[in-house]
Write a protein that holds these residues in place. Structure first.
Motif, PDB file in Angstrom:
ATOM      1  N   ALA A   1      31.428  32.029  42.583  1.00 51.15           N
ATOM      2  CA  ALA A   1      32.061  32.406  43.857  1.00 51.15           C
ATOM      3  C   ALA A   1      33.041  33.556  43.659  1.00 51.15           C
ATOM      4  O   ALA A   1      33.105  34.480  44.480  1.00 51.15           O
ATOM      5  N   SER A   2      33.785  33.526  42.566  1.00 50.22           N
ATOM      6  CA  SER A   2      34.725  34.609  42.262  1.00 50.22           C
ATOM      7  C   SER A   2      33.981  35.927  42.066  1.00 50.22           C
ATOM      8  O   SER A   2      34.391  36.970  42.583  1.00 50.22           O
TER       9      SER A   2
ATOM     10  N   ILE B   1      31.335  41.565  46.797  1.00 52.62           N
ATOM     11  CA  ILE B   1      31.362  41.788  48.250  1.00 52.62           C
ATOM     12  C   ILE B   1      32.533  42.687  48.629  1.00 52.62           C
ATOM     13  O   ILE B   1      32.380  43.620  49.427  1.00 52.62           O
ATOM     14  N   LEU B   2      33.714  42.432  48.059  1.00 56.17           N
ATOM     15  CA  LEU B   2      34.866  43.292  48.344  1.00 56.17           C
ATOM     16  C   LEU B   2      34.587  44.743  47.943  1.00 56.17           C
ATOM     17  O   LEU B   2      34.930  45.674  48.679  1.00 56.17           O
TER      18      LEU B   2
ATOM     19  N   SER C   1      32.639  37.172  45.433  1.00 54.41           N
ATOM     20  CA  SER C   1      33.676  37.743  46.301  1.00 54.41           C
ATOM     21  C   SER C   1      34.111  39.120  45.806  1.00 54.41           C
ATOM     22  O   SER C   1      34.361  40.017  46.606  1.00 54.41           O
ATOM     23  N   THR C   2      34.168  39.314  44.496  1.00 52.01           N
ATOM     24  CA  THR C   2      34.531  40.623  43.943  1.00 52.01           C
ATOM     25  C   THR C   2      33.481  41.664  44.292  1.00 52.01           C
ATOM     26  O   THR C   2      33.819  42.784  44.714  1.00 52.01           O
TER      27      THR C   2
ATOM     28  N   LYS D   1      40.159  43.681  44.480  1.00 51.31           N
ATOM     29  CA  LYS D   1      41.052  42.521  44.551  1.00 51.31           C
ATOM     30  C   LYS D   1      41.630  42.418  45.957  1.00 51.31           C
ATOM     31  O   LYS D   1      41.835  43.429  46.622  1.00 51.31           O
ATOM     32  N   LEU D   2      41.941  41.197  46.363  1.00 48.49           N
ATOM     33  CA  LEU D   2      42.539  41.002  47.681  1.00 48.49           C
ATOM     34  C   LEU D   2      43.929  41.632  47.768  1.00 48.49           C
ATOM     35  O   LEU D   2      44.377  41.980  48.860  1.00 48.49           O
TER      36      LEU D   2
END
Length: 187
Positions: free
Chosen positions: A125-126, A132-133, A129-130, A141-142
């Motif tokens: 998942a990490s 996708i970002l 998400s990276t 990073k968020l």
């Protein structure tokens, strides 16, 4: 040159040692070594290598280590990084196989496996998400949310691809070719 080869070996031995879950679960480990610690690649180059690794046959970690090794130190680097990534996993697999065969009926061992499975899902998942970002917003990073640059074209290709894959069961290889072609013309 030999110092760089030794550093590649040690870095990819570490990746191989802690790549529990394989596949996408290894992406944060590789990113930490290649982008954050050694700064061999930019995050964009790393993302490109992950993308290329997905399109070539073989496991993600092996393909990525080969690409990184060749980028950093040529053919000797590719051989060294790939060896480092594979040998630790090979040794650990043999030891774990023997251990779990001997103790496979003990509840504690089964609970450990359940915990490892949960960690693997978190790592995947990490990584997702990276990626996708980076693909949709140009950030890794968020914490960089104020720098986000929404990429509508990438989001459109992504949504269209998911729809076509799920609705019409299009072959993933055909979908990759179609998406790459769309990207070529739209960018």
């Amino acid at each position: 040159m030999w110092g760089l080869i030794l550093i590649l070996l040690i870095s990819f031995l570490q990746i191989g040692l802690f790549s529990i879950g394989g596949g996408y679960a290894t992406i944060p480990l590789i990113q930490e070594q290649v982008v954050n610690i050694h700064k061999w690649l930019t995050f964009q180059e790393f993302t490109d290598i992950i993308t290329i690794s997905q399109m070539t046959p073989g496991p993600l970690a092996v393909n990525t280590s080969t690409f990184v090794g060749i980028r950093i130190a040529g053919i000797p680097g590719a051989i060294t990084a790939t060896f480092g990534c594979v040998i630790s996993g090979f040794g650990i697999s043999i030891m774990l196989y023997n251990f779990f065969n001997k103790y496979k009926k003990i509840n504690t061992v089964l609970n450990i496996l359940s915990g490892l499975r949960a960690v693997s899902v978190g790592l995947i998942a990490s990584s997702a998400s990276t990626i996708i970002l980076m693909a949709f917003g140009g950030i890794s990073k968020l914490e960089e949310i104020e720098k986000i640059n929404i990429n509508i074209v990438a989001i459109g290709i992504f949504i269209t691809s998911i729809f076509l894959l799920r609705k019409f069961k299009i072959n993933p290889i055909v979908m990759m070719v179609l998406s790459g072609t769309a990207g070529f013309f739209l960018y």
